[in-house]
Design a protein around this motif. Structure first.
Motif, mmCIF file in Angstrom:
data_model
loop_
_atom_site.group_PDB
_atom_site.id
_atom_site.type_symbol
_atom_site.label_atom_id
_atom_site.label_comp_id
_atom_site.label_asym_id
_atom_site.label_seq_id
_atom_site.Cartn_x
_atom_site.Cartn_y
_atom_site.Cartn_z
ATOM 1 N N MET A 143 0.828 -1.208 0.000
ATOM 2 C CA MET A 143 0.000 0.000 0.000
ATOM 3 C C MET A 143 0.861 1.256 0.000
ATOM 4 O O MET A 143 0.531 2.260 -0.644
ATOM 5 C CB MET A 143 -0.913 -0.009 1.225
ATOM 6 N N LEU A 144 1.999 1.240 0.693
ATOM 7 C CA LEU A 144 2.859 2.418 0.758
ATOM 8 C C LEU A 144 3.564 2.682 -0.564
ATOM 9 O O LEU A 144 3.986 3.817 -0.825
ATOM 10 C CB LEU A 144 3.910 2.240 1.861
ATOM 11 N N SER A 145 3.664 1.664 -1.425
ATOM 12 C CA SER A 145 4.493 1.792 -2.617
ATOM 13 C C SER A 145 3.716 1.814 -3.921
ATOM 14 O O SER A 145 4.150 2.443 -4.887
ATOM 15 C CB SER A 145 5.513 0.639 -2.674
ATOM 16 N N ILE A 146 2.586 1.103 -3.993
ATOM 17 C CA ILE A 146 1.929 0.917 -5.283
ATOM 18 C C ILE A 146 0.963 2.061 -5.577
ATOM 19 O O ILE A 146 0.552 2.809 -4.699
ATOM 20 C CB ILE A 146 1.185 -0.431 -5.329
ATOM 21 N N GLU A 147 0.594 2.168 -6.861
ATOM 22 C CA GLU A 147 -0.317 3.230 -7.291
ATOM 23 C C GLU A 147 -1.767 2.922 -6.891
ATOM 24 O O GLU A 147 -2.512 3.838 -6.548
ATOM 25 C CB GLU A 147 -0.236 3.420 -8.808
ATOM 26 N N SER A 148 -2.169 1.637 -6.954
ATOM 27 C CA SER A 148 -3.563 1.305 -6.646
ATOM 28 C C SER A 148 -3.648 -0.154 -6.199
ATOM 29 O O SER A 148 -2.733 -0.948 -6.444
ATOM 30 C CB SER A 148 -4.464 1.545 -7.864
ATOM 31 N N THR A 167 11.202 2.725 0.151
ATOM 32 C CA THR A 167 12.283 3.671 -0.115
ATOM 33 C C THR A 167 11.630 4.965 -0.574
ATOM 34 O O THR A 167 11.037 5.041 -1.643
ATOM 35 C CB THR A 167 13.248 3.152 -1.188
ATOM 36 N N LEU A 168 11.732 5.943 0.272
ATOM 37 C CA LEU A 168 11.076 7.221 0.016
ATOM 38 C C LEU A 168 12.037 8.129 -0.731
ATOM 39 O O LEU A 168 13.124 8.440 -0.242
ATOM 40 C CB LEU A 168 10.674 7.858 1.345
ATOM 41 N N MET A 223 -8.992 1.207 -4.803
ATOM 42 C CA MET A 223 -8.389 2.226 -3.935
ATOM 43 C C MET A 223 -7.032 2.651 -4.512
ATOM 44 O O MET A 223 -6.306 1.842 -5.097
ATOM 45 C CB MET A 223 -8.167 1.667 -2.528
ATOM 46 N N LEU A 224 -6.705 3.927 -4.327
ATOM 47 C CA LEU A 224 -5.373 4.426 -4.687
ATOM 48 C C LEU A 224 -4.396 4.094 -3.569
ATOM 49 O O LEU A 224 -4.708 4.266 -2.383
ATOM 50 C CB LEU A 224 -5.400 5.938 -4.913
ATOM 51 N N GLY A 225 -3.214 3.628 -3.973
ATOM 52 C CA GLY A 225 -2.156 3.424 -3.002
ATOM 53 C C GLY A 225 -1.393 4.715 -2.749
ATOM 54 O O GLY A 225 -1.655 5.753 -3.360
ATOM 55 N N MET A 226 -0.422 4.662 -1.864
ATOM 56 C CA MET A 226 0.335 5.862 -1.513
ATOM 57 C C MET A 226 1.460 6.150 -2.497
ATOM 58 O O MET A 226 2.075 7.209 -2.453
ATOM 59 C CB MET A 226 0.871 5.745 -0.083
ATOM 60 N N ASN A 227 1.745 5.188 -3.371
ATOM 61 C CA ASN A 227 2.649 5.394 -4.510
ATOM 62 C C ASN A 227 4.012 5.919 -4.077
ATOM 63 O O ASN A 227 4.647 6.712 -4.774
ATOM 64 C CB ASN A 227 2.016 6.358 -5.520
ATOM 65 N N GLY A 228 4.478 5.464 -2.935
ATOM 66 C CA GLY A 228 5.801 5.873 -2.478
ATOM 67 C C GLY A 228 5.914 7.344 -2.165
ATOM 68 O O GLY A 228 7.008 7.897 -2.108
ATOM 69 N N PHE A 229 4.781 8.023 -1.992
ATOM 70 C CA PHE A 229 4.769 9.474 -1.740
ATOM 71 C C PHE A 229 5.626 10.184 -2.790
ATOM 72 O O PHE A 229 6.565 10.915 -2.478
ATOM 73 C CB PHE A 229 5.263 9.791 -0.325
ATOM 74 N N SER A 230 5.278 9.925 -4.054
ATOM 75 C CA SER A 230 6.131 10.353 -5.167
ATOM 76 C C SER A 230 6.250 11.860 -5.294
ATOM 77 O O SER A 230 7.143 12.351 -5.970
ATOM 78 C CB SER A 230 5.599 9.775 -6.477
ATOM 79 N N ALA A 231 5.381 12.613 -4.696
ATOM 80 C CA ALA A 231 5.419 14.066 -4.839
ATOM 81 C C ALA A 231 5.831 14.737 -3.530
ATOM 82 O O ALA A 231 5.287 15.761 -3.143
ATOM 83 C CB ALA A 231 4.072 14.597 -5.302
#
Length: 789
Positions: A184-189, A353-354, A218-226
């Motif tokens: 969930m912390l890494s993927i887009e959805s 890995t953030l 659901m949308l994942g957190m996508n590694g907090f890419s922004a």
């Protein structure tokens, strides 16, 4: 009744029996039949009209319909309520869709957490209904049961329903939930599948055991890419030489609707393989679907490996230069209550890995207020438009966004000069130079070693004007931009900061040549030829600025300041102007076109007078292309001094008179001893000398001869004839005044002071020298005697 009537009744009875139809079988009562059968002939027409009534207009038809409807309802209503309605409700539930706009997790433990839900149900049917969740909803992910949660009932109306609830999420499979947390912390959805049994209350009925199976996208957190950095500071040095404290305020963009209260979060920071240090966020909260501010505090460790020091240098350089540097952070632990770690949450964070783009949110303008205390430019014909620039002292103000101990040890830079809005050229420091830094005052002092100033191809004319303005004006302002490099001592170790931009205006005092008076000293007439007289002297070129210019040979034109007439050229064999007086060896090639001015100049020189000059340059004054514009604007005031103290050219002489002086041709044979104060031979070609005594005209020497007086030497002239005035008056003057004043003249001779007014024709430089006439006056005692012969 009559018998006829009885017969009729009997006939009627028989007919009825014959037909064998009971009253129950008849659609009408028997009386009605008797009435119809016994109609009169005149009623025949009405009977035919009655036969044309439609079947659905009869009571019999409607009675039959009511009976059928009652039978159908008796069968269909139980069927509808018990069989059809549950299937319809199930179909509506199957066709509905569920969304989740916010799911916040708090009070996380090893077995579960509290969650608050905000979402909705769509396509929920046209009838108002209440959906009740008597059983927990089981959340599945990739075929694994993650956990379950109870939900409050939901009211649907108009085909949709809103979900706002607070409940507890109980973890069923801890390993599966740990894997999910990592993903969930890494993927887009991701997709959650919700399973449960629900009850639907609609139309006064409660339909139970309806299966609920919903895929929740659901949308994942996508590694907090922004992730963005709002602030990056270093508040001070860590104790025990352990590095520097660091504080980052970040904005963690969480695209997922899932929010979390993380509590205390610990991260390790890395850049390009270098472990930078560790930071901790307290009271950390990730808000679902929006950026979340996060304050991270920790320590950047001191580095000892050169590779790591180089990486820290790049990181710091990029930040100070406003460049983006992609750092990374790896989770260490998460403690929602600030004390106890939650394994599934920590494991999820440790798997992340953030990527953190480190960049100052605003330009820092680290280096400012540059002051060039002195600047030298050396021009060379061999490298046109690539002069060598240098400075002994450059002072720059700087302001670092850090409160750490830092010192600049050595610096180098690449500098561009901008003038009049145009970049003229670039200076790249050839070597590193030592630097002194004053951190409290925000100053750094360094030098610019001799380095090439490469003028841009399209800026030659503008550079020429820049040099000209620095030459002839009082001061000039220009802009220096570029990139600075510094070897710096920091709490993280000695690092190299590179590419730190600067942009500063610089005001420098100019040479101001057009406002100076170039004093001339040590004038020596050293030679002469048929074209000119050569005068060597020192010309002081006072330089009020800290600008130095070296530019090869220069030839300037010299004019008489009073008459603006040409006198000759001033040759500077090697131009080098530094701050101060600048006594510069020069040669004055003297060859005026006006003979009167020529003779006046030489005469005044010999008697020690000063001669005002105007020295003018032109584009032909130098072969250095960068200086031609400057020379064309130069107008320097100067003064040529005479010999000081002025010498007596005649040092002695003899005058021998005879009786003929009184009674004959009145001529006296005269010789004089004369000196040459010049450093070159002087060929005397003749003279006209007026001789006076106490204001009385005594005679004239008008002689043409050639005699060389050596440089700085002395000679005795050949015999010269002093022609006295004719007439009785001069004889009376001699006998009554002159001889009585010097009675020894007749007894052997006496020293007599005569006033000499000399016009001497000479060739300065010897027989092949430059012709001139010297006008000269002096008083000289001459041995005067009278003989009888």
């Amino acid at each position: 009744m009559s018998s006829h009537s009885n017969e009729h009744l009997t006939e009627k009875h028989d007919t009825t029996s014959h037909d064998s139809i009971s009253d129950a079988d008849l659609p009408y009562a028997p009386e009605e039949v008797d009435y119809i059968d016994e109609k009169e002939p005149w009623e025949e027409y009405d009977h035919e009209a009655e036969k044309r009534v439609r079947f659905y207009q009869t009571k019999r038809f409607w009675i039959r319909c009511v009976i059928i409807l009652i039978v159908i309802l008796a069968i269909f209503i139980p069927l509808l309520l018990l069989v059809i309605l549950p299937k319809v409700v199930q179909s509506i539930v199957n066709g509905s869709h569920m969304t989740m706009s916010q799911l916040n997790m708090t009070d996380a433990t090893e077995t579960g957490m509290k969650v608050s839900l905000t979402g909705g149900i769509g396509n929920a049917g046209i009838f108002p209904a209440t959906i009740v969740f008597p059983e927990p909803i089981v959340v599945n992910w990739e075929g694994k049961q993650l956990g379950s949660m109870l939900m409050s009932s939901v009211k649907a109306s108009g085909g949709k329903a809103s979900i706002v609830d607070e409940t507890t999420f109980t973890i069923i499979d801890k390993d599966a939930f740990t894997d999910f947390a990592k993903q969930m912390l890494s993927i887009e959805s991701f997709v959650w599948t919700l399973n449960s049994k629900v009850e639907v209350k609609a139309m006064g009925r409660t339909i139970k055991n309806i299966n609920l199976t919903k895929n929740l996208n659901m949308l994942g957190m996508n590694g907090f890419s922004a992730v963005t950095i709002n602030s990056f500071t270093m508040p001070g040095d860590a104790p025990n030489n352990g590095g520097a404290y660091v504080e980052l305020i970040t904005s963690m963009n969480n695209p997922s609707p899932i929010g979390m209260v993380l509590g205390t979060m610990v991260l390790d920071m890395f850049f390009n393989g270098t472990y930078l240090g560790q930071v901790t966020a307290t009271d950390a909260v990730l808000v679902g679907g929006s950026p979340s501010p996060l304050t991270l505090k920790g320590t950047l460790f001191r580095q000892t490996n050169q590779t790591d020091l180089d990486n820290v240098g790049v990181l710091m350089s990029n930040f100070l230069a406003g460049k983006v540097t992609m750092t990374s952070a790896k989770g260490v632990s998460v403690k929602p209550d600030g004390v106890n770690a939650v394994s599934w949450l920590s494991n999820g964070l440790m798997a992340l890995t953030l990527n953190v783009p480190l960049q100052s949110p605003t330009p820092l303008n680290v280096i400012r207020d540059i002051s060039i205390k002195d600047m030298g430019m050396v021009f060379n014909n061999a490298t046109p438009y690539i002069p060598t620039a240098s400075s002994n002292t450059v002072t720059a103000g700087f302001k670092l966004p850090f409160n750490i101990t830092i010192g600049m040890q050595n610096v180098s830079n690449t500098m561009s000069i901008v003038y009049g809005g145009k970049t003229l050229g670039d200076i790249t420091a050839a070597v590193w130079s030592a630097a002194n830094s004053n951190i409290p005052d925000g100053l750094i002092v360094f030098s610019l070693p001799p380095s090439p100033l490469v003028v841009q191809e399209d800026a030659h004319a503008e550079f020429d004007q820049f040099v000209a303005d620095l030459t002839v004006k009082q001061e000039q302002t220009f802009i220096v931009t570029g990139l600075a490099n510094a070897i710096s001592s920091t709490p993280m170790g000695t690092i190299t900061l590179t590419g730190i931009p600067f942009n500063s205006s610089v005001t420098m005092a100019g040479l101001n040549f057009n406002a100076i008076n170039a004093a001339v000293t040590n004038v020596v007439v050293s030679g002469g030829n048929s074209d000119y007289i050569i005068m060597n002297q020192l010309v002081n070129l006072p330089n009020p600025s800290n600008l130095s210019v070296t530019g090869g040979s220069v030839l300037l034109t010299v004019y008489d300041k009073v008459t603006d007439q040409f006198l000759g050229e001033l040759s500077i064999p090697s131009l080098k102007v530094v701050p101060g007086a600048n006594p510069t060896p020069t040669q004055f090639l003297f060859h005026p076109t006006n003979a009167t001015l020529r003779d006046q100049f030489l005469s005044e020189y010999l008697i020690g007078s000063n001669f005002p000059l105007k020295v003018v340059g032109s584009s032909d004054s130098t072969s250095i292309v960068e200086l031609q514009q400057a020379m064309s604007e130069v107008v320097i005031a100067s003064t040529a001094p005479g010999l000081n103290p002025p010498p007596n050219l005649v040092t002695g002489g003899t005058a021998v008179s005879t009786l003929s002086t009184l009674f004959g041709d009145r001529q006296t044979t005269t010789t004089v001893q004369m000196i040459n104060p010049l450093a070159t031979d002087l060929l005397v070609t003749g003279q006209v000398t007026q001789v006076s005594w106490e204001g009385n005209f005594f005679g004239t020497i008008n002689a043409v001869y050639q005699q060389t007086v050596p440089a700085n030497g002395a000679v005795t002239s050949p015999d010269l004839i002093l022609q006295h005035p004719s007439g009785l008056d001069f004889g009376i003057f001699l006998t009554t005044k002159f001889v009585p004043t010097y009675p020894l003249i007749a007894l052997g001779g006496a020293m007599v002071p005569f006033d000499l007014d000399v016009l001497m024709s000479v060739l300065v430089g010897g027989p092949n020298g430059y012709p001139a006439t010297i006008s000269y006056k002096q008083q000289q005692q001459i041995m005067t005697k009278m003989t009888i012969l």
